[in-house]
Design an enzyme around this catalytic site. Structure first.
Site, PDB file in Angstrom:
ATOM      1  N   ASP A  37       1.624 -12.047  12.031  1.00 55.83           N
ATOM      2  CA  ASP A  37       1.864 -12.925  10.888  1.00 55.83           C
ATOM      3  C   ASP A  37       0.617 -12.983  10.002  1.00 55.83           C
ATOM      4  OD1 ASP A  37       3.249 -14.642   9.271  1.00 55.83           O
ATOM      5  OD2 ASP A  37       2.964 -16.402  10.535  1.00 55.83           O
ATOM      6  N   ASN A  85      13.789 -12.013   8.064  1.00 53.14           N
ATOM      7  CA  ASN A  85      13.054 -11.316   6.984  1.00 53.14           C
ATOM      8  C   ASN A  85      14.056 -10.543   6.136  1.00 53.14           C
ATOM      9  OD1 ASN A  85      10.276 -10.219   9.094  1.00 53.14           O
ATOM     10  ND2 ASN A  85      10.492 -12.100   7.912  1.00 53.14           N
TER      11      ASN A  85
HETATM   12  C1  FPP Z   1       4.321 -11.350   8.401  1.00 56.79           C
HETATM   13  O1  FPP Z   1       3.542 -11.475   7.274  1.00 56.79           O
HETATM   14  C2  FPP Z   1       4.635  -9.991   8.717  1.00 56.79           C
HETATM   15  C3  FPP Z   1       5.834  -9.358   8.437  1.00 56.79           C
HETATM   16  C4  FPP Z   1       6.911  -9.970   7.684  1.00 56.79           C
HETATM   17  C5  FPP Z   1       6.147  -8.049   8.899  1.00 56.79           C
HETATM   18  C6  FPP Z   1       5.110  -7.339   9.699  1.00 56.79           C
HETATM   19  C7  FPP Z   1       4.891  -6.042   9.073  1.00 56.79           C
HETATM   20  C8  FPP Z   1       3.792  -5.291   9.193  1.00 56.79           C
HETATM   21  C9  FPP Z   1       2.674  -5.635  10.082  1.00 56.79           C
HETATM   22  C10 FPP Z   1       3.591  -4.057   8.416  1.00 56.79           C
HETATM   23  C11 FPP Z   1       4.542  -2.972   8.691  1.00 56.79           C
HETATM   24  C12 FPP Z   1       4.698  -2.634  10.100  1.00 56.79           C
HETATM   25  C13 FPP Z   1       4.906  -1.375  10.512  1.00 56.79           C
HETATM   26  C14 FPP Z   1       5.212  -1.107  11.918  1.00 56.79           C
HETATM   27  C15 FPP Z   1       4.804  -0.241   9.594  1.00 56.79           C
HETATM   28  P1  FPP Z   1       4.004 -12.508   6.161  1.00 56.79           P
HETATM   29  O2  FPP Z   1       4.402 -11.728   4.969  1.00 56.79           O
HETATM   30  O3  FPP Z   1       5.066 -13.417   6.693  1.00 56.79           O
HETATM   31  O4  FPP Z   1       2.672 -13.292   5.953  1.00 56.79           O
HETATM   32  P2  FPP Z   1       2.526 -14.761   5.357  1.00 56.79           P
HETATM   33  O5  FPP Z   1       3.126 -15.700   6.378  1.00 56.79           O
HETATM   34  O6  FPP Z   1       1.044 -14.923   5.237  1.00 56.79           O
HETATM   35  O7  FPP Z   1       3.250 -14.798   4.049  1.00 56.79           O
END
Ligand code: FPP
Length: 281
Positions: A37, A85
């Site tokens: 996250d 998501n």
């Molecule tokens: C949370 O960050 C993360 C995600 C929604 C997805 C995780 C994706 C990755 C680590 C990158 C792609 C992965 C691969 C395997 C290529 P957020 O956007 O919810 O962060 P925030 O809470 O700070 O907004």
């Protein structure tokens, strides 16, 4: 405890080796799960677009997986894209994440091979775009014979929907085999989970400070130790995985029992209970 791959401790950085040296090799976790996250916040703190946070997060995925493979961790399961998501994020962000996943698989395949990493997936992956599914199948097939860390990406994954899918599978099996309801066991449910082939996580790491499970591996984390760090996922590296494992090793896992030093088995507990009964009248 480790059964897969060979240790490649000499490939750790000097800082990682220092943390690793203090670990108890006989108490290493077999399965680490991570809720990645904080990509959006990482980008926001730098006045960058959220996309760049995801891109940086993909680099963390590769670096952390390589450290896991060097210490011979058998199972690493990353929450890369939840059902929520998929449903709740703007289409442009979802499309970007799908493109990022394809690029990630394509550009990191050789590194996966070099590190003896096997890649697999859990989730309702059949609902992802066909070109993404093709790339996923390609990477899984190419790495299928690797014997080191199994990197499982949870994609279009939700813990509750996994349970729904498991119950549907079990109900169909029961109907086919004429099994009655009173014969259902926990083992039967486990057999129908996406994770039936792996042990439950010993350690669940969540980055960026939130204290919630976010519908991740709900059945499997019943006795998992949880480690939450304020660090945002794009800043998370192998050394932080090792530090989380060091913290895990300081915990006492009880599985509902009393654990060491409780006086269990010495008769002390019974006497204590007896005294309490008398005092309570
Ligand atoms: C949370 O960050 C993360 C995600 C929604 C997805 C995780 C994706 C990755 C680590 C990158 C792609 C992965 C691969 C395997 C290529 P957020 O956007 O919810 O962060 P925030 O809470 O700070 O907004």
């Amino acid at each position: 405890m480790y059964s897969s791959g060979t240790l490649r401790i000499h490939e750790l950085t000097a800082e990682e080796r220092a943390v690793y040296a203090a670990l108890k090799p006989e108490c290493l976790p077999e399965h680490v799960a991570i809720i990645m996250d904080g990509n959006g916040r990482w980008a926001g703190h730098r006045s960058l677009k959220r996309f760049l946070g995801h891109q940086q997060g993909a680099k963390s995925v590769q670096l952390v997986t390589e450290t896991a493979s060097r210490i011979g961790l058998p199972w690493l399961t990353l929450y890369a894209f939840s059902l929520e998501n998929n449903l709740r994020r703007p289409r442009a962000e979802v499309n970007f994440l799908m493109r990022l996943l394809r690029t990630y698989l394509e550009s990191n395949l050789q590194r996966m091979m070099d590190n003896n990493i096997r890649i697999r997936y859990i989730g309702r992956t059949q609902e992802l775009p066909p070109e993404v599914q093709d790339k996923m199948a390609w990477a899984a097939e190419a790495t299928a014979r690797n014997t080191g860390t199994t990197l499982t990406l949870a994609l279009n994954y939700g813990g509750r929907s996994e349970l729904v899918d498991a119950f549907r599978g079990l109900a169909a099996e029961m109907k086919r085999k004429h099994i009655t309801l009173d014969r259902i066991t926990e083992e039967d449910i486990h057999r129908h989970l996406y994770t039936a082939h792996m042990p439950d996580p010993d350690l669940l790491i969540r980055t960026s400070g939130e204290m919630r499970l976010s519908n991740y591996l709900l059945w499997q984390v019943a006795y998992t130790e949880i480690f939450v760090t304020e660090r945002l996922w794009p800043d998370f590296r192998g050394i932080h995985l090792l530090e989380a494992i060091a913290d895990f090793q300081r915990r006492e896992r009880r599985y509902g029992g009393l654990g060491e030093g409780s006086g269990e088995g010495s008769g002390e507990v019974d006497e204590e209970a007896e005294r309490f009964k008398i005092a309570a009248g």
